[in-house]
Design a protein around this motif. Sequence first.
Motif, PDB file in Angstrom:
ATOM      1  N   THR A 127      79.280 -14.878  53.225  1.00 46.76           N
ATOM      2  CA  THR A 127      80.318 -13.854  53.086  1.00 46.76           C
ATOM      3  C   THR A 127      80.074 -13.088  51.793  1.00 46.76           C
ATOM      4  O   THR A 127      79.858 -13.696  50.739  1.00 46.76           O
ATOM      5  CB  THR A 127      81.719 -14.489  53.057  1.00 46.76           C
ATOM      6  N   PHE A 128      80.111 -11.751  51.897  1.00 48.93           N
ATOM      7  CA  PHE A 128      79.831 -10.887  50.755  1.00 48.93           C
ATOM      8  C   PHE A 128      81.103 -10.237  50.228  1.00 48.93           C
ATOM      9  O   PHE A 128      82.011  -9.908  50.983  1.00 48.93           O
ATOM     10  CB  PHE A 128      78.847  -9.781  51.156  1.00 48.93           C
ATOM     11  N   ALA A 175      86.879 -13.745  50.118  1.00 48.14           N
ATOM     12  CA  ALA A 175      85.562 -14.206  50.564  1.00 48.14           C
ATOM     13  C   ALA A 175      85.489 -15.726  50.557  1.00 48.14           C
ATOM     14  O   ALA A 175      85.007 -16.350  51.517  1.00 48.14           O
ATOM     15  CB  ALA A 175      84.466 -13.605  49.672  1.00 48.14           C
ATOM     16  N   ASN A 176      85.992 -16.352  49.473  1.00 48.12           N
ATOM     17  CA  ASN A 176      85.982 -17.816  49.399  1.00 48.12           C
ATOM     18  C   ASN A 176      86.857 -18.432  50.483  1.00 48.12           C
ATOM     19  O   ASN A 176      86.477 -19.430  51.119  1.00 48.12           O
ATOM     20  CB  ASN A 176      86.463 -18.271  48.023  1.00 48.12           C
ATOM     21  N   SER A 177      88.034 -17.842  50.711  1.00 47.37           N
ATOM     22  CA  SER A 177      88.955 -18.394  51.715  1.00 47.37           C
ATOM     23  C   SER A 177      88.336 -18.334  53.107  1.00 47.37           C
ATOM     24  O   SER A 177      88.408 -19.311  53.874  1.00 47.37           O
ATOM     25  CB  SER A 177      90.271 -17.610  51.705  1.00 47.37           C
ATOM     26  N   VAL A 178      87.717 -17.194  53.434  1.00 44.89           N
ATOM     27  CA  VAL A 178      87.136 -17.039  54.770  1.00 44.89           C
ATOM     28  C   VAL A 178      85.880 -17.897  54.918  1.00 44.89           C
ATOM     29  O   VAL A 178      85.694 -18.580  55.927  1.00 44.89           O
ATOM     30  CB  VAL A 178      86.840 -15.542  55.050  1.00 44.89           C
ATOM     31  N   GLN A 179      85.033 -17.898  53.898  1.00 34.49           N
ATOM     32  CA  GLN A 179      83.800 -18.697  53.984  1.00 34.49           C
ATOM     33  C   GLN A 179      84.149 -20.183  54.140  1.00 34.49           C
ATOM     34  O   GLN A 179      83.559 -20.886  54.974  1.00 34.49           O
ATOM     35  CB  GLN A 179      82.954 -18.471  52.722  1.00 34.49           C
ATOM     36  N   ASN A 180      85.114 -20.686  53.354  1.00 33.95           N
ATOM     37  CA  ASN A 180      85.470 -22.110  53.434  1.00 33.95           C
ATOM     38  C   ASN A 180      86.058 -22.469  54.790  1.00 33.95           C
ATOM     39  O   ASN A 180      85.713 -23.505  55.372  1.00 33.95           O
ATOM     40  CB  ASN A 180      86.469 -22.468  52.328  1.00 33.95           C
ATOM     41  N   ALA A 181      86.946 -21.616  55.304  1.00 33.74           N
ATOM     42  CA  ALA A 181      87.534 -21.893  56.625  1.00 33.74           C
ATOM     43  C   ALA A 181      86.454 -21.853  57.696  1.00 33.74           C
ATOM     44  O   ALA A 181      86.434 -22.686  58.610  1.00 33.74           O
ATOM     45  CB  ALA A 181      88.635 -20.873  56.924  1.00 33.74           C
ATOM     46  N   GLN A 191      75.633 -23.741  58.740  1.00 31.23           N
ATOM     47  CA  GLN A 191      75.118 -24.001  57.397  1.00 31.23           C
ATOM     48  C   GLN A 191      75.788 -23.055  56.400  1.00 31.23           C
ATOM     49  O   GLN A 191      75.879 -21.853  56.641  1.00 31.23           O
ATOM     50  CB  GLN A 191      73.608 -23.798  57.352  1.00 31.23           C
ATOM     51  N   ASN A 192      76.248 -23.626  55.291  1.00 36.10           N
ATOM     52  CA  ASN A 192      76.960 -22.836  54.282  1.00 36.10           C
ATOM     53  C   ASN A 192      75.961 -22.118  53.381  1.00 36.10           C
ATOM     54  O   ASN A 192      75.344 -22.717  52.503  1.00 36.10           O
ATOM     55  CB  ASN A 192      77.865 -23.751  53.457  1.00 36.10           C
ATOM     56  N   ARG A 193      75.803 -20.825  53.601  1.00 38.62           N
ATOM     57  CA  ARG A 193      74.913 -20.009  52.762  1.00 38.62           C
ATOM     58  C   ARG A 193      75.690 -19.331  51.635  1.00 38.62           C
ATOM     59  O   ARG A 193      75.148 -18.454  50.958  1.00 38.62           O
ATOM     60  CB  ARG A 193      74.162 -18.994  53.624  1.00 38.62           C
ATOM     61  N   GLU A 194      76.951 -19.702  51.475  1.00 44.25           N
ATOM     62  CA  GLU A 194      77.756 -19.374  50.297  1.00 44.25           C
ATOM     63  C   GLU A 194      78.262 -17.932  50.283  1.00 44.25           C
ATOM     64  O   GLU A 194      77.840 -17.100  51.050  1.00 44.25           O
ATOM     65  CB  GLU A 194      76.978 -19.637  48.989  1.00 44.25           C
ATOM     66  N   VAL A 195      79.204 -17.738  49.372  1.00 44.51           N
ATOM     67  CA  VAL A 195      79.730 -16.404  49.069  1.00 44.51           C
ATOM     68  C   VAL A 195      78.751 -15.719  48.113  1.00 44.51           C
ATOM     69  O   VAL A 195      78.249 -16.348  47.184  1.00 44.51           O
ATOM     70  CB  VAL A 195      81.127 -16.521  48.428  1.00 44.51           C
ATOM     71  N   LYS A 196      78.490 -14.446  48.377  1.00 46.28           N
ATOM     72  CA  LYS A 196      77.533 -13.704  47.546  1.00 46.28           C
ATOM     73  C   LYS A 196      78.118 -12.364  47.131  1.00 46.28           C
ATOM     74  O   LYS A 196      78.872 -11.754  47.881  1.00 46.28           O
ATOM     75  CB  LYS A 196      76.230 -13.464  48.321  1.00 46.28           C
ATOM     76  N   GLN A 197      77.720 -11.924  45.949  1.00 40.96           N
ATOM     77  CA  GLN A 197      78.078 -10.603  45.466  1.00 40.96           C
ATOM     78  C   GLN A 197      76.922  -9.671  45.774  1.00 40.96           C
ATOM     79  O   GLN A 197      75.761 -10.011  45.526  1.00 40.96           O
ATOM     80  CB  GLN A 197      78.317 -10.660  43.953  1.00 40.96           C
ATOM     81  N   ALA A 198      77.218  -8.486  46.334  1.00 37.25           N
ATOM     82  CA  ALA A 198      76.158  -7.513  46.598  1.00 37.25           C
ATOM     83  C   ALA A 198      76.765  -6.119  46.633  1.00 37.25           C
ATOM     84  O   ALA A 198      77.916  -5.943  47.035  1.00 37.25           O
ATOM     85  CB  ALA A 198      75.457  -7.812  47.918  1.00 37.25           C
ATOM     86  N   PRO A 199      75.980  -5.098  46.222  1.00 37.27           N
ATOM     87  CA  PRO A 199      76.472  -3.722  46.299  1.00 37.27           C
ATOM     88  C   PRO A 199      76.333  -3.185  47.725  1.00 37.27           C
ATOM     89  O   PRO A 199      75.292  -2.653  48.087  1.00 37.27           O
ATOM     90  CB  PRO A 199      75.573  -2.972  45.309  1.00 37.27           C
ATOM     91  N   LEU A 200      77.377  -3.355  48.507  1.00 38.85           N
ATOM     92  CA  LEU A 200      77.374  -2.893  49.902  1.00 38.85           C
ATOM     93  C   LEU A 200      78.356  -1.722  50.006  1.00 38.85           C
ATOM     94  O   LEU A 200      79.470  -1.803  49.493  1.00 38.85           O
ATOM     95  CB  LEU A 200      77.785  -4.024  50.848  1.00 38.85           C
ATOM     96  N   TYR A 201      77.925  -0.661  50.679  1.00 40.10           N
ATOM     97  CA  TYR A 201      78.664   0.605  50.654  1.00 40.10           C
ATOM     98  C   TYR A 201      80.127   0.431  51.039  1.00 40.10           C
ATOM     99  O   TYR A 201      81.023   0.917  50.342  1.00 40.10           O
ATOM    100  CB  TYR A 201      77.990   1.622  51.582  1.00 40.10           C
ATOM    101  N   VAL A 202      80.376  -0.239  52.145  1.00 40.91           N
ATOM    102  CA  VAL A 202      81.760  -0.326  52.628  1.00 40.91           C
ATOM    103  C   VAL A 202      82.635  -1.197  51.725  1.00 40.91           C
ATOM    104  O   VAL A 202      83.853  -1.031  51.703  1.00 40.91           O
ATOM    105  CB  VAL A 202      81.847  -0.848  54.092  1.00 40.91           C
ATOM    106  N   LEU A 203      82.009  -2.106  50.981  1.00 38.61           N
ATOM    107  CA  LEU A 203      82.787  -2.975  50.088  1.00 38.61           C
ATOM    108  C   LEU A 203      83.024  -2.328  48.726  1.00 38.61           C
ATOM    109  O   LEU A 203      84.064  -2.548  48.097  1.00 38.61           O
ATOM    110  CB  LEU A 203      82.072  -4.320  49.891  1.00 38.61           C
ATOM    111  N   GLY A 204      82.079  -1.531  48.287  1.00 37.42           N
ATOM    112  CA  GLY A 204      82.181  -0.912  46.966  1.00 37.42           C
ATOM    113  C   GLY A 204      83.044   0.335  46.960  1.00 37.42           C
ATOM    114  O   GLY A 204      83.485   0.774  45.895  1.00 37.42           O
TER     115      GLY A 204
END
Length: 191
Positions: A97-98, A113-119, A127-140
């Motif tokens: 989840t980003f 992101a943490n709440s959704v990834q954990n649930a 497999q838990n590939r973790e929460v990540k920070q990234a510059p994504l257009y729709v999120l920024g």
Amino acid sequence: MLVDPGHGGPDSGAIGPNQTYEKDNNLAIALALKDVLEKAGAKVLLTRDKDVSIVNDYSELNDLQARVDLANNNNVDLFVSIHNDSFGKPEVHGTSTFYDSRNPKSNESLHLANSVQNAFIDIIETQNREVKQAPLYVLGNTNMPAILLETAFISNPYEEARLQNPTFQKNVAAAIFHGIFNYYKNPIPES
Ligand SMILES: [Zn+2]
């Protein structure tokens, strides 16, 4: 809240080894998520509810900007974008989840992101590939807490088959719903 099934129309998104399209999986999950959210009393907007481009003059940037505008112009409380991941090595699988630190509500976005990834990991057991920070257009460029969920890898044959399965799609929607519920129930942790 705005649920955004990624891609659509001329933009298939990633394509699986069995020629399935990410855009179709994203839409099925988004429709199931809308259903479960509405049953719980939420007001839900979708960026699309069928296999279309959300802009008349398709370009990647126009498409992404239209998704952002829909969220900002409607003052939705959350932006949740649904995608499938893809990678050159077919054995790679799992869920991430980003969020984007440029988002004006980045602390809330991280909490979401943490709440959704954990649930998701608790319920779906990918497999838990973790929460990540990234510059994504729709999120920024959205003004509200915003996340992008890479539900599973369409490039992994096992996960490609699961993504096509209506039961899996409904379970994924239920897991995302639980994550959103926990986001509202639990205060944002002190950083
Ligand atoms: Zn995608």
